[in-house]
Motif scaffolding. Sequence first.
Motif, PDB file in Angstrom:
ATOM      1  N   VAL A   1      -3.678  -0.972 -10.675  1.00  0.00           N
ATOM      2  CA  VAL A   1      -4.853  -1.748 -11.052  1.00  0.00           C
ATOM      3  C   VAL A   1      -5.369  -1.158 -12.358  1.00  0.00           C
ATOM      4  O   VAL A   1      -5.650   0.042 -12.425  1.00  0.00           O
ATOM      5  N   ASN A   2      -5.451  -1.977 -13.393  1.00  0.00           N
ATOM      6  CA  ASN A   2      -5.944  -1.543 -14.699  1.00  0.00           C
ATOM      7  C   ASN A   2      -7.029  -2.502 -15.159  1.00  0.00           C
ATOM      8  O   ASN A   2      -6.820  -3.720 -15.147  1.00  0.00           O
ATOM      9  N   PHE A   3      -8.160  -1.961 -15.548  1.00  0.00           N
ATOM     10  CA  PHE A   3      -9.214  -2.806 -16.115  1.00  0.00           C
ATOM     11  C   PHE A   3     -10.133  -1.965 -16.982  1.00  0.00           C
ATOM     12  O   PHE A   3     -10.112  -0.731 -16.935  1.00  0.00           O
ATOM     13  N   ASN A   4     -10.928  -2.653 -17.802  1.00  0.00           N
ATOM     14  CA  ASN A   4     -11.861  -1.986 -18.705  1.00  0.00           C
ATOM     15  C   ASN A   4     -13.251  -1.919 -18.103  1.00  0.00           C
ATOM     16  O   ASN A   4     -13.694  -2.865 -17.446  1.00  0.00           O
ATOM     17  N   LEU A   5     -13.908  -0.815 -18.366  1.00  0.00           N
ATOM     18  CA  LEU A   5     -15.322  -0.645 -18.033  1.00  0.00           C
ATOM     19  C   LEU A   5     -16.081  -0.675 -19.354  1.00  0.00           C
ATOM     20  O   LEU A   5     -15.705   0.030 -20.295  1.00  0.00           O
ATOM     21  N   ALA A   6     -17.120  -1.474 -19.438  1.00  0.00           N
ATOM     22  CA  ALA A   6     -17.921  -1.554 -20.663  1.00  0.00           C
ATOM     23  C   ALA A   6     -19.325  -1.036 -20.377  1.00  0.00           C
ATOM     24  O   ALA A   6     -19.967  -1.465 -19.409  1.00  0.00           O
ATOM     25  N   TYR A   7     -19.774  -0.105 -21.197  1.00  0.00           N
ATOM     26  CA  TYR A   7     -21.108   0.464 -21.068  1.00  0.00           C
ATOM     27  C   TYR A   7     -21.777   0.486 -22.430  1.00  0.00           C
ATOM     28  O   TYR A   7     -21.107   0.643 -23.456  1.00  0.00           O
ATOM     29  N   ALA A   8     -23.094   0.355 -22.442  1.00  0.00           N
ATOM     30  CA  ALA A   8     -23.871   0.443 -23.679  1.00  0.00           C
ATOM     31  C   ALA A   8     -25.037   1.388 -23.441  1.00  0.00           C
ATOM     32  O   ALA A   8     -25.720   1.297 -22.419  1.00  0.00           O
ATOM     33  N   ALA A   9     -25.240   2.299 -24.383  1.00  0.00           N
ATOM     34  CA  ALA A   9     -26.310   3.293 -24.278  1.00  0.00           C
ATOM     35  C   ALA A   9     -27.140   3.264 -25.551  1.00  0.00           C
ATOM     36  O   ALA A   9     -26.593   3.325 -26.655  1.00  0.00           O
ATOM     37  N   THR A  10     -28.451   3.172 -25.406  1.00  0.00           N
ATOM     38  CA  THR A  10     -29.344   3.104 -26.556  1.00  0.00           C
ATOM     39  C   THR A  10     -29.876   4.495 -26.890  1.00  0.00           C
ATOM     40  O   THR A  10     -30.271   5.246 -25.999  1.00  0.00           O
ATOM     41  N   ILE A  11     -29.874   4.809 -28.192  1.00  0.00           N
ATOM     42  CA  ILE A  11     -30.361   6.106 -28.679  1.00  0.00           C
ATOM     43  C   ILE A  11     -31.339   5.863 -29.820  1.00  0.00           C
ATOM     44  O   ILE A  11     -31.040   5.104 -30.751  1.00  0.00           O
ATOM     45  N   SER A  12     -32.512   6.508 -29.752  1.00  0.00           N
ATOM     46  CA  SER A  12     -33.498   6.434 -30.834  1.00  0.00           C
ATOM     47  C   SER A  12     -33.256   7.572 -31.809  1.00  0.00           C
ATOM     48  O   SER A  12     -33.119   8.730 -31.400  1.00  0.00           O
ATOM     49  N   ILE A  13     -33.232   7.236 -33.098  1.00  0.00           N
ATOM     50  CA  ILE A  13     -32.989   8.228 -34.145  1.00  0.00           C
ATOM     51  C   ILE A  13     -34.249   8.336 -35.001  1.00  0.00           C
ATOM     52  O   ILE A  13     -34.675   7.342 -35.611  1.00  0.00           O
TER      53      ILE A  13
ATOM     54  N   VAL B   1      -9.641   7.593 -16.156  1.00  0.00           N
ATOM     55  CA  VAL B   1     -10.535   6.755 -16.954  1.00  0.00           C
ATOM     56  C   VAL B   1     -10.606   7.408 -18.329  1.00  0.00           C
ATOM     57  O   VAL B   1     -11.022   8.563 -18.438  1.00  0.00           O
ATOM     58  N   VAL B   2     -10.153   6.701 -19.357  1.00  0.00           N
ATOM     59  CA  VAL B   2     -10.146   7.267 -20.710  1.00  0.00           C
ATOM     60  C   VAL B   2     -10.805   6.285 -21.685  1.00  0.00           C
ATOM     61  O   VAL B   2     -10.699   5.076 -21.512  1.00  0.00           O
ATOM     62  N   PRO B   3     -11.479   6.810 -22.703  1.00  0.00           N
ATOM     63  CA  PRO B   3     -12.081   5.927 -23.704  1.00  0.00           C
ATOM     64  C   PRO B   3     -11.004   5.160 -24.472  1.00  0.00           C
ATOM     65  O   PRO B   3      -9.957   5.718 -24.803  1.00  0.00           O
ATOM     66  N   SER B   4     -11.252   3.886 -24.716  1.00  0.00           N
ATOM     67  CA  SER B   4     -10.329   3.097 -25.534  1.00  0.00           C
ATOM     68  C   SER B   4     -11.010   2.560 -26.794  1.00  0.00           C
ATOM     69  O   SER B   4     -10.339   2.231 -27.765  1.00  0.00           O
ATOM     70  N   ASP B   5     -12.341   2.502 -26.789  1.00  0.00           N
ATOM     71  CA  ASP B   5     -13.062   2.039 -27.979  1.00  0.00           C
ATOM     72  C   ASP B   5     -14.497   2.560 -27.919  1.00  0.00           C
ATOM     73  O   ASP B   5     -15.119   2.557 -26.855  1.00  0.00           O
ATOM     74  N   ILE B   6     -15.004   3.004 -29.065  1.00  0.00           N
ATOM     75  CA  ILE B   6     -16.398   3.424 -29.192  1.00  0.00           C
ATOM     76  C   ILE B   6     -16.944   2.840 -30.482  1.00  0.00           C
ATOM     77  O   ILE B   6     -16.366   3.030 -31.550  1.00  0.00           O
ATOM     78  N   GLN B   7     -18.052   2.130 -30.368  1.00  0.00           N
ATOM     79  CA  GLN B   7     -18.740   1.540 -31.513  1.00  0.00           C
ATOM     80  C   GLN B   7     -20.180   2.055 -31.542  1.00  0.00           C
ATOM     81  O   GLN B   7     -20.820   2.164 -30.490  1.00  0.00           O
TER      82      GLN B   7
ATOM     83  N   LYS C   1     -11.077  10.131 -28.382  1.00  0.00           N
ATOM     84  CA  LYS C   1     -10.273  11.257 -27.920  1.00  0.00           C
ATOM     85  C   LYS C   1      -9.623  10.864 -26.593  1.00  0.00           C
ATOM     86  O   LYS C   1     -10.208  10.142 -25.791  1.00  0.00           O
ATOM     87  N   ASN C   2      -8.439  11.350 -26.361  1.00  0.00           N
ATOM     88  CA  ASN C   2      -7.725  11.069 -25.115  1.00  0.00           C
ATOM     89  C   ASN C   2      -8.175  12.090 -24.066  1.00  0.00           C
ATOM     90  O   ASN C   2      -7.497  13.075 -23.805  1.00  0.00           O
ATOM     91  N   VAL C   3      -9.339  11.847 -23.481  1.00  0.00           N
ATOM     92  CA  VAL C   3      -9.914  12.755 -22.487  1.00  0.00           C
ATOM     93  C   VAL C   3     -10.261  11.944 -21.236  1.00  0.00           C
ATOM     94  O   VAL C   3     -10.784  10.833 -21.333  1.00  0.00           O
ATOM     95  N   ASP C   4      -9.929  12.478 -20.081  1.00  0.00           N
ATOM     96  CA  ASP C   4     -10.206  11.792 -18.822  1.00  0.00           C
ATOM     97  C   ASP C   4     -11.676  11.985 -18.454  1.00  0.00           C
ATOM     98  O   ASP C   4     -12.137  13.112 -18.297  1.00  0.00           O
ATOM     99  N   VAL C   5     -12.412  10.889 -18.326  1.00  0.00           N
ATOM    100  CA  VAL C   5     -13.844  10.938 -18.018  1.00  0.00           C
ATOM    101  C   VAL C   5     -14.146  10.408 -16.614  1.00  0.00           C
ATOM    102  O   VAL C   5     -15.271   9.996 -16.333  1.00  0.00           O
ATOM    103  N   THR C   6     -13.156  10.468 -15.738  1.00  0.00           N
ATOM    104  CA  THR C   6     -13.329   9.967 -14.375  1.00  0.00           C
ATOM    105  C   THR C   6     -14.533  10.594 -13.682  1.00  0.00           C
ATOM    106  O   THR C   6     -15.319   9.903 -13.034  1.00  0.00           O
ATOM    107  N   LYS C   7     -14.698  11.909 -13.829  1.00  0.00           N
ATOM    108  CA  LYS C   7     -15.790  12.600 -13.131  1.00  0.00           C
ATOM    109  C   LYS C   7     -17.164  12.087 -13.555  1.00  0.00           C
ATOM    110  O   LYS C   7     -18.118  12.184 -12.795  1.00  0.00           O
ATOM    111  N   TYR C   8     -17.275  11.507 -14.749  1.00  0.00           N
ATOM    112  CA  TYR C   8     -18.557  10.979 -15.210  1.00  0.00           C
ATOM    113  C   TYR C   8     -18.830   9.587 -14.642  1.00  0.00           C
ATOM    114  O   TYR C   8     -19.943   9.304 -14.219  1.00  0.00           O
TER     115      TYR C   8
END
Length: 178
Positions: A29-41, A79-85, A134-141
Amino acid sequence: MQFKKLIFLAVLWAFSVFTFSSCNDEKPVNFNLAYAATISIPATNGLEVEMALDSDPVTTNIEQKTSDYNTTTALIESVVPSDIQVVLNSPSGSALDYFGPVEVYIVSDDEMDLIGSKPDISESAASSFSVTVKNVDVTKYVQKESFTTRLVFTPDAYSGIKQEVEVRLTLKLKATEA
């Protein structure tokens, strides 16, 4: 006659072993998880000091998302990152060209992993830029209730206004079917 009977039994045994072993095949089973996080600068006012800014917590909803794909959190392989914007939300008309090198981290409890970076932001970076993942497994998060993202950067130019950016993460999940 005995020889034919032995050959028949051997073929029957091989067929049954093959048939029953293929019934237990794990379906990927392969699928994408999409998350968005807002940061104030905050406004940088020309200060070239490293900033480490965290988002508000991002709810993972991992139990529901895995259930939607007929799997469970226990069956996640990676679970690994595939895109970051990084996308400017406000104010409109401002730009992100004052960012120096950028690092993006995923954070939960007392743990943190670098998931992407960009060594240089071009002066033409108007309202968004991509980060090299980066090719890092983020499953624990993602198996936790929530995580935050952290932007670390040193401004290399003046910005006199407060901005709000959104860090958009696409994570590739690999699991087996339940």
